[in-house]
Design an enzyme around this catalytic site. Structure first.
Site, short mmCIF file in Angstrom:
data_model
loop_
_atom_site.label_atom_id
_atom_site.label_comp_id
_atom_site.label_asym_id
_atom_site.label_seq_id
_atom_site.Cartn_x
_atom_site.Cartn_y
_atom_site.Cartn_z
N GLY A 60 -37.03 -40.93 -59.43
CA GLY A 60 -36.39 -40.26 -60.56
C GLY A 60 -36.67 -38.77 -60.44
O GLY A 60 -37.84 -38.37 -60.35
N ALA A 61 -35.60 -37.96 -60.43
CA ALA A 61 -35.75 -36.55 -60.05
C ALA A 61 -36.85 -35.80 -60.84
O ALA A 61 -37.74 -35.19 -60.23
CB ALA A 61 -34.40 -35.85 -60.16
N ARG A 102 -38.40 -36.09 -50.18
CA ARG A 102 -37.07 -36.66 -50.43
C ARG A 102 -36.10 -35.49 -50.54
O ARG A 102 -36.44 -34.49 -51.18
CB ARG A 102 -37.03 -37.52 -51.71
N GLN A 209 -33.36 -50.41 -59.82
CA GLN A 209 -33.98 -49.59 -60.87
C GLN A 209 -33.48 -49.98 -62.26
O GLN A 209 -34.21 -49.89 -63.25
CB GLN A 209 -33.69 -48.09 -60.64
N ASP A 250 -29.62 -36.07 -59.99
CA ASP A 250 -30.62 -35.60 -59.03
C ASP A 250 -30.42 -34.15 -58.63
O ASP A 250 -31.37 -33.47 -58.23
CB ASP A 250 -30.62 -36.48 -57.78
N ASN A 260 -26.04 -38.30 -58.09
CA ASN A 260 -26.90 -39.27 -58.79
C ASN A 260 -26.88 -40.56 -57.98
O ASN A 260 -26.17 -40.68 -56.96
CB ASN A 260 -26.41 -39.48 -60.24
O1 MRU Z 1 -33.74 -43.16 -55.92
P1 MRU Z 1 -34.20 -42.82 -57.30
O2 MRU Z 1 -34.69 -44.01 -58.07
O3 MRU Z 1 -35.19 -41.69 -57.30
O4 MRU Z 1 -32.90 -42.31 -58.03
C1 MRU Z 1 -33.01 -41.94 -59.38
C2 MRU Z 1 -31.71 -41.50 -59.95
O5 MRU Z 1 -30.70 -41.44 -59.30
C3 MRU Z 1 -31.77 -41.03 -61.38
O6 MRU Z 1 -30.58 -41.34 -62.04
C4 MRU Z 1 -31.96 -39.51 -61.38
O7 MRU Z 1 -33.04 -39.15 -60.57
C5 MRU Z 1 -32.18 -38.99 -62.74
S1 MRU Z 1 -33.73 -39.47 -63.40
C6 MRU Z 1 -33.93 -38.77 -64.91
#
Ligand code: MRU
Length: 355
Positions: A60-61, A102, A209, A250, A260
């Site tokens: 999650g970003a 990442r 997720q 993201d 995203n």
């Molecule tokens: O691969 P992830 O689980 O890090 O991806 C997360 C997402 O795409 C979320 O929607 C994004 O980071 C926003 S979190 C507030």
């Protein structure tokens, strides 16, 4: 279990990332093991935190940004007795490793940049002060993220009608941020404003997720949530069963294109086809004015194995490889409202939030 309860920064009963009281450890909730278990890991240098980010212990970003800041603070603790030059070099090297953990979530590079700002001046301070200064800086990043989530929640809630069924994709909740959440913060704020809300959560292959994390945190908060597979949104849109979509981001390019979790673009197309609002909620640390448009966003490619295997078991013939982009890009024109703590605008006017 080492995490302080409640979180000293967000006040919540769980937390994606914390810093130990004396600044010697980043404490991360290992999200790969939710919902069955809720284990926290203590990481003692920046490299360990970078590996945890790559391996999805924390994801999650905004949460990645907070974890990275804590990783840098812990690295400063490791090098607390180094002389000025060695401290500076170690922190720079750790920053480069961390920023590469990442590629798509801009919050990661942003947080590392914040931690390394004025590094020369910090390195020149008395040894006893350096690590404490960076620990406080990291905690400030965490506090600011929680405050941003609450502010965007209040703004975004105005776009959620009473009685709405809200579709969300992936997890953009407390687990994905310093606390409270972006997309799920909007949902929480609507609920706190007294609105009756039902949530449909896409399961979000391959990391699940939506199933594992969004359903976990919403049901824990008493928010009505039902799980659907990634192939089901079209059916529910066609039946008129979805009133509004809200997702996180993201990276948001200068022209408002939004990266995203993979699958978001398809949901945005369906929302447009069925004339339903598509909201993106994100803190300003997710805005990337240096990135002109979605085509310039680096999309993370992850391992084939993460798709062809589920919980250690193969689901495809042994010779078949899978494609696995971690994210997709939704064009700005499909974003009805981009909601940040600074304000909210139609996606195509994103640059107004970047001034
Ligand atoms: O691969 P992830 O689980 O890090 O991806 C997360 C997402 O795409 C979320 O929607 C994004 O980071 C926003 S979190 C507030």
């Amino acid at each position: 279990m080492p995490v302080p309860h409640p979180s000293p920064i967000s006040g919540a009963s769980f937390s994606a990332a914390e810093l130990s009281e004396d600044g010697d450890a980043a404490i991360l909730l290992d999200q790969r093991r939710l919902p069955e278990e809720e284990p926290y890991v203590r990481l003692l240098d920046a490299r360990a935190v970078a590996v945890a980010i790559t391996d999805m212990v924390v994801r999650g970003a905004p949460a990645i940004g907070v974890a990275a800041a804590y990783g840098m603070a812990v690295e400063a603790h490791v090098h607390r007795n180094d002389d000025e030059g060695a401290f500076l070099a170690a922190m720079r090297e750790a920053g480069a490793i961390m920023a590469a953990a990442r590629p798509t979530a801009v919050n990661l590079a942003w947080a590392v940049g914040e931690m390394l700002a004025d590094l020369g001046a910090i390195s020149a301070r008395p040894k006893a002060e350096r690590a404490a200064t960076l620990a406080e800086r990291a905690r400030a990043i965490h506090r600011a993220d929680v405050a941003a989530c609450r502010a965007m929640g209040a703004r975004g809630a105005a776009h959620i009608p009473d009685g709405a069924t809200v579709l969300t994709h992936c997890n953009a909740g407390a687990l994905a941020t310093g606390g409270y959440g972006t997309a799920l913060g909007v949902i929480r704020a609507a609920k706190e404003a007294g609105k009756r809300i039902r949530v449909l959560a896409d399961e979000t292959r391959p990391y699940l997720q939506g199933a594992r994390l969004t359903c976990w945190e919403l049901s824990r908060d008493g928010i009505d949530v039902e799980l659907i597979t990634d192939g089901m949104p079209g059916h529910f849109f066609a039946r008129g069963a979805i009133d509004v979509v809200v997702v996180g981001a993201d990276r948001i390019a200068k022209n408002g294109d939004v990266a995203n979790k993979i699958g978001t673009y398809g949901v945005a197309c369906l929302a447009r086809l069925h004339d339903r609002p598509f909201l993106v909620a994100a803190p300003s640390s997710t805005l990337d004015p240096a990135c002109p448009n979605g085509a310039a966003i680096h999309i993370e490619e992850r391992a084939s194995d993460e798709v062809v295997r589920i919980f250690g078991r193969s689901i495809a013939p042994a010779n078949v490889r899978a494609r696995h982009p971690g994210f997709d890009v939704t064009p700005a024109r499909l974003v009805t409202r981009l909601v940040t703590e600074r304000g909210d605008v139609p996606g195509e006017r994103a640059s107004e939030l970047m001034a």
